[in-house]
Design a protein around this motif. Structure first.
Motif, mmCIF file in Angstrom:
data_model
loop_
_atom_site.group_PDB
_atom_site.id
_atom_site.type_symbol
_atom_site.label_atom_id
_atom_site.label_comp_id
_atom_site.label_asym_id
_atom_site.label_seq_id
_atom_site.Cartn_x
_atom_site.Cartn_y
_atom_site.Cartn_z
ATOM 1 N N ASP A 135 0.831 -1.204 0.000
ATOM 2 C CA ASP A 135 0.000 0.000 0.000
ATOM 3 C C ASP A 135 0.862 1.249 0.000
ATOM 4 O OD1 ASP A 135 -3.052 -0.908 0.941
ATOM 5 O OD2 ASP A 135 -1.469 -2.217 1.665
ATOM 6 N N THR A 136 0.328 2.304 -0.604
ATOM 7 C CA THR A 136 0.899 3.640 -0.516
ATOM 8 C C THR A 136 -0.131 4.538 0.163
ATOM 9 O OG1 THR A 136 2.236 3.395 -2.517
ATOM 10 C CG2 THR A 136 1.759 5.636 -1.797
ATOM 11 N N VAL A 137 0.246 5.128 1.286
ATOM 12 C CA VAL A 137 -0.654 5.991 2.051
ATOM 13 C C VAL A 137 -0.119 7.419 1.982
ATOM 14 C CG1 VAL A 137 -1.731 6.424 4.289
ATOM 15 C CG2 VAL A 137 -1.173 4.086 3.606
ATOM 16 N N GLY A 138 -0.970 8.334 1.523
ATOM 17 C CA GLY A 138 -0.572 9.732 1.509
ATOM 18 C C GLY A 138 -0.344 10.306 0.121
ATOM 19 N N SER A 139 -0.671 9.556 -0.930
ATOM 20 C CA SER A 139 -0.546 10.078 -2.288
ATOM 21 C C SER A 139 -1.875 9.939 -3.011
ATOM 22 C CB SER A 139 0.534 9.331 -3.081
ATOM 23 O OG SER A 139 0.551 9.770 -4.431
ATOM 24 N N ALA A 140 -2.370 11.062 -3.540
ATOM 25 C CA ALA A 140 -3.615 11.052 -4.306
ATOM 26 C C ALA A 140 -3.348 10.937 -5.803
ATOM 27 C CB ALA A 140 -4.402 12.331 -4.023
ATOM 28 N N ARG A 141 -2.088 10.857 -6.188
ATOM 29 C CA ARG A 141 -1.742 10.835 -7.608
ATOM 30 C C ARG A 141 -2.151 9.513 -8.241
ATOM 31 N NH1 ARG A 141 2.211 14.755 -9.101
ATOM 32 N NH2 ARG A 141 2.567 13.490 -10.948
ATOM 33 N N PRO A 142 -2.770 9.531 -9.428
ATOM 34 C CA PRO A 142 -3.095 8.280 -10.126
ATOM 35 C C PRO A 142 -1.852 7.439 -10.406
ATOM 36 C CG PRO A 142 -4.289 10.126 -11.098
ATOM 37 C CD PRO A 142 -3.301 10.716 -10.138
ATOM 38 N N GLU A 143 -0.697 8.092 -10.500
ATOM 39 C CA GLU A 143 0.540 7.349 -10.718
ATOM 40 C C GLU A 143 0.846 6.406 -9.555
ATOM 41 O OE1 GLU A 143 0.624 10.951 -13.264
ATOM 42 O OE2 GLU A 143 0.181 10.589 -11.144
ATOM 43 N N ALA A 144 0.362 6.733 -8.362
ATOM 44 C CA ALA A 144 0.540 5.819 -7.221
ATOM 45 C C ALA A 144 -0.258 4.540 -7.446
ATOM 46 C CB ALA A 144 0.105 6.497 -5.921
ATOM 47 N N ASP A 145 -1.456 4.670 -8.027
ATOM 48 C CA ASP A 145 -2.242 3.484 -8.389
ATOM 49 C C ASP A 145 -1.511 2.672 -9.456
ATOM 50 O OD1 ASP A 145 -4.679 4.143 -6.820
ATOM 51 O OD2 ASP A 145 -4.817 5.817 -8.207
ATOM 52 N N ALA A 146 -0.970 3.369 -10.468
ATOM 53 C CA ALA A 146 -0.262 2.686 -11.546
ATOM 54 C C ALA A 146 0.931 1.913 -11.009
ATOM 55 C CB ALA A 146 0.196 3.703 -12.598
ATOM 56 N N GLU A 147 1.639 2.503 -10.066
ATOM 57 C CA GLU A 147 2.807 1.843 -9.494
ATOM 58 C C GLU A 147 2.404 0.574 -8.742
ATOM 59 O OE1 GLU A 147 6.728 3.585 -7.463
ATOM 60 O OE2 GLU A 147 4.959 3.739 -6.184
ATOM 61 N N ILE A 148 1.333 0.648 -7.982
ATOM 62 C CA ILE A 148 0.838 -0.535 -7.266
ATOM 63 C C ILE A 148 0.438 -1.625 -8.262
ATOM 64 C CG2 ILE A 148 -1.097 -1.409 -5.899
ATOM 65 C CD1 ILE A 148 0.841 -0.091 -4.102
ATOM 66 N N ILE A 149 -0.244 -1.234 -9.338
ATOM 67 C CA ILE A 149 -0.674 -2.204 -10.357
ATOM 68 C C ILE A 149 0.531 -2.879 -11.005
ATOM 69 C CG2 ILE A 149 -1.797 -2.424 -12.617
ATOM 70 C CD1 ILE A 149 -3.622 -0.030 -11.684
ATOM 71 N N ALA A 150 1.515 -2.073 -11.422
ATOM 72 C CA ALA A 150 2.699 -2.622 -12.081
ATOM 73 C C ALA A 150 3.489 -3.516 -11.131
ATOM 74 C CB ALA A 150 3.583 -1.479 -12.584
ATOM 75 N N MET A 151 3.615 -3.079 -9.896
ATOM 76 C CA MET A 151 4.354 -3.864 -8.913
ATOM 77 C C MET A 151 3.641 -5.178 -8.611
ATOM 78 S SD MET A 151 5.799 -2.618 -5.222
ATOM 79 C CE MET A 151 4.190 -2.644 -4.425
ATOM 80 N N ALA A 152 2.319 -5.147 -8.559
ATOM 81 C CA ALA A 152 1.545 -6.366 -8.337
ATOM 82 C C ALA A 152 1.763 -7.355 -9.469
ATOM 83 C CB ALA A 152 0.060 -6.038 -8.200
ATOM 84 N N ALA A 153 1.746 -6.861 -10.712
ATOM 85 C CA ALA A 153 1.973 -7.734 -11.866
ATOM 86 C C ALA A 153 3.363 -8.355 -11.812
ATOM 87 C CB ALA A 153 1.797 -6.939 -13.162
ATOM 88 N N GLU A 154 4.365 -7.551 -11.473
ATOM 89 C CA GLU A 154 5.730 -8.073 -11.377
ATOM 90 C C GLU A 154 5.852 -9.069 -10.227
ATOM 91 O OE1 GLU A 154 10.133 -6.254 -10.520
ATOM 92 O OE2 GLU A 154 8.879 -5.196 -11.977
ATOM 93 N N GLY A 155 5.156 -8.785 -9.125
ATOM 94 C CA GLY A 155 5.200 -9.689 -7.981
ATOM 95 C C GLY A 155 4.602 -11.045 -8.298
ATOM 96 N N LEU A 156 3.485 -11.069 -9.011
ATOM 97 C CA LEU A 156 2.856 -12.335 -9.390
ATOM 98 C C LEU A 156 3.751 -13.127 -10.336
ATOM 99 C CD1 LEU A 156 -0.835 -11.159 -9.895
ATOM 100 C CD2 LEU A 156 0.078 -12.489 -7.987
#
Length: 490
Positions: A135-156
């Motif tokens: 999780d990222t707490v404290g960022s409203a930027r859509p890029e924070a969502d993109a980073e979580i999505i990309a990191m999740a894909a790489e993690g899987l």
């Protein structure tokens, strides 16, 4: 005389599973591989306690007298209710609120560990299981969502899913809200009914969803489910929205913009998805790894913006060889209201979560798990208790060289000891009888070879020629000979 000694029945509580070595090793490997990815992306680990005060769990509390529906709760000695954590997000929200002044902002953390749910167990549904979150707490930027999505894909992918065998599907709750507003849906109850209908698209198809958006649907059993009661035009609008996924993120956004762009909230959702798509492209993630899909609905009353779900694309089968559909293996999204429960101040947050046991089961069902390659320790057979010192010296030498080893400490004979070594999935058994000890030699039995021959593996004749099933070597060459067997098993 009757023996009235109480003997409890040996049984595990429903919904709580016993796990043996293969499953534990598979889950541990997943956690290690995914954690390495998360740390590479700059996320730090956090471990919170198993218990949280029950009022911190918010929506999971049924009442203040006995908060044990949905959670496992008990009363502390100061009469405050505590509950085993239901997930890893509520503890994060509490931790962030409690330590906000001292945390780096945004705060980027990952966590893994058991969670507990006091719900009815069933096939594949447990009351205790392991989750892994980032999780990222404290960022409203859509890029924070993109980073979580990309990191999740790489993690899987790191966990064992080859690229192209899973995809992150992305949507935004603001699009759905804007669509419903444009369609004239205002009541919270009707909105919830629409979202629930949309969530059934995979299972019921467009026709089934169409019925649930309208008057209702009669299923095969004769049971009737009341629909959302939308007018015909509104139904068509929702169905057009669901069909807007074009496989290409740019074309999908263009199609969605034409449907919900007239709504201010919908336009905001389009803009956010556009920034997410641009960031994913910059990170090197195309539609085969992260794709905008309008039908994705998660956390009907929980998420506030972007939502995403990891879908397994591999063919999977159960233990009987029957086709098995796993579908979603993880998900997440933006939840900007959770920390505010404690502080009263808006704190944006976004994250992704998956069940470790579920992913391990999916990998196994797809034939992608590595548990089958796991081996137990080399077993040193005991012929004579008088030579225990020699047996322990051999085991110690192997361990010092990084090879798992054990001395058999039961009381059975040679045949039973060999059966024990096979059940431990030992790669080899070492035999040191009196003759070997006197001659300064050791006999090694290659158990992996025996298992391979028993399974009639392809090319086993050449395999047997290259690896003798049993060999006697000088004591000084024991380590090298065992290592050759162990390395061949990896």
């Amino acid at each position: 005389m009757t023996d009235e000694t109480f003997r409890p029945e040996a049984r595990a509580p429903r919904g709580f599973a016993d796990k043996r070595a293969a499953q534990l090793r598979a889950e541990r490997r997943i956690v290690e591989q995914v954690s390495a990815v998360y740390e590479r992306w700059g996320f730090e680990p956090l471990d919170t306690g198993a218990f949280e005060y029950a009022d911190a769990l918010g929506k999971f509390l049924p009442d203040s007298d006995r908060p044990n529906e949905g959670v496992f709760a008990l009363q502390d000695d100061d009469e405050q209710w505590m509950a085993l954590r239901y997930d890893l997000t509520a503890p994060l929200a509490r931790f962030a609120a409690q330590n906000w002044e001292t945390l780096p902002k945004p705060y980027r953390r990952y966590a893994f560990g058991p969670v507990w749910r006091n719900e009815k167990p069933g096939p594949g549904r447990f009351r205790e299981f392991i989750q892994c979150d980032a999780d990222t707490v404290g960022s409203a930027r859509p890029e924070a969502d993109a980073e979580i999505i990309a990191m999740a894909a790489e993690g899987l992918e790191a966990a064992g899913l080859p690229r192209g065998t899973a995809v992150l599907r992305i949507n935004n709750r603001k699009l759905l809200n804007g669509l419903l507003t444009a369609a004239g849906v205002e009541s919270a109850g009707q909105k919830l009914a629409v979202l629930r209908a949309v969530d059934k698209l995979d299972r019921l198809g467009a026709e089934g969803v169409k019925l649930l958006l309208g008057a209702g649907r009669l299923d095969e059993s004769g049971a009737f489910t009341k629909g959302a009661g939308l007018a015909g035009g509104a139904v068509d609008q929702v169905l057009a929205f669901l069909a807007a996924g074009a496989g290409d993120n740019g074309r999908t956004l263009d199609a969605l913009s034409g449907i919900v762009g007239g709504s201010a909230e919908g336009a905001e959702g389009i803009e956010e998805l556009g920034k997410i798509a641009a960031a994913l492209k910059a990170l090197g993630f195309d539609e085969s790894r992260a794709s905008i899909e309008p039908s994705i609905v998660r956390g009907l009353e929980y998420y506030t913006g972007a939502v995403f779900e990891a879908e397994l694309l591999l063919e999977t089968v159960d233990d009987k060889g029957q086709a098995l559909r796993f579908g979603s293996i993880g998900g997440g999204g933006r939840y900007d209201d959770l920390v505010a429960r404690f502080t009263g101040q808006p704190v944006p947050a976004t994250g992704f979560s998956f069940g470790v046991s579920r992913l391990a089961a999916a990998l196994k069902a797809a034939g992608r798990d590595e548990a089958g390659a796991t081996r137990g320790p080399v077993v040193v057979i005991v012929f004579d208790a008088g030579h225990m010192g020699e047996y322990f010296a051999v085991a110690g030498e192997l361990r010092a060289a990084g090879i798992a080893a054990e001395v058999y400490l039961g009381s059975s004979g040679m045949k039973a000891q060999m059966k024990y070594a096979d059940r431990r999935h030992a790669p080899a058994a070492i035999m040191l009888g009196g003759d070997e000890i006197a001659a300064g030699t050791a006999t090694i039995k290659d158990l992996d070879l025996g298992r391979a021959l028993a399974a009639n593996i392809a090319g086993h004749d050449a395999y047997k020629t290259e690896r003798p099933g049993q060999q006697t070597v000088p004591r000084g060459e024991l380590l090298a000979a065992v290592r050759k067997i162990v390395d061949a098993a990896r």
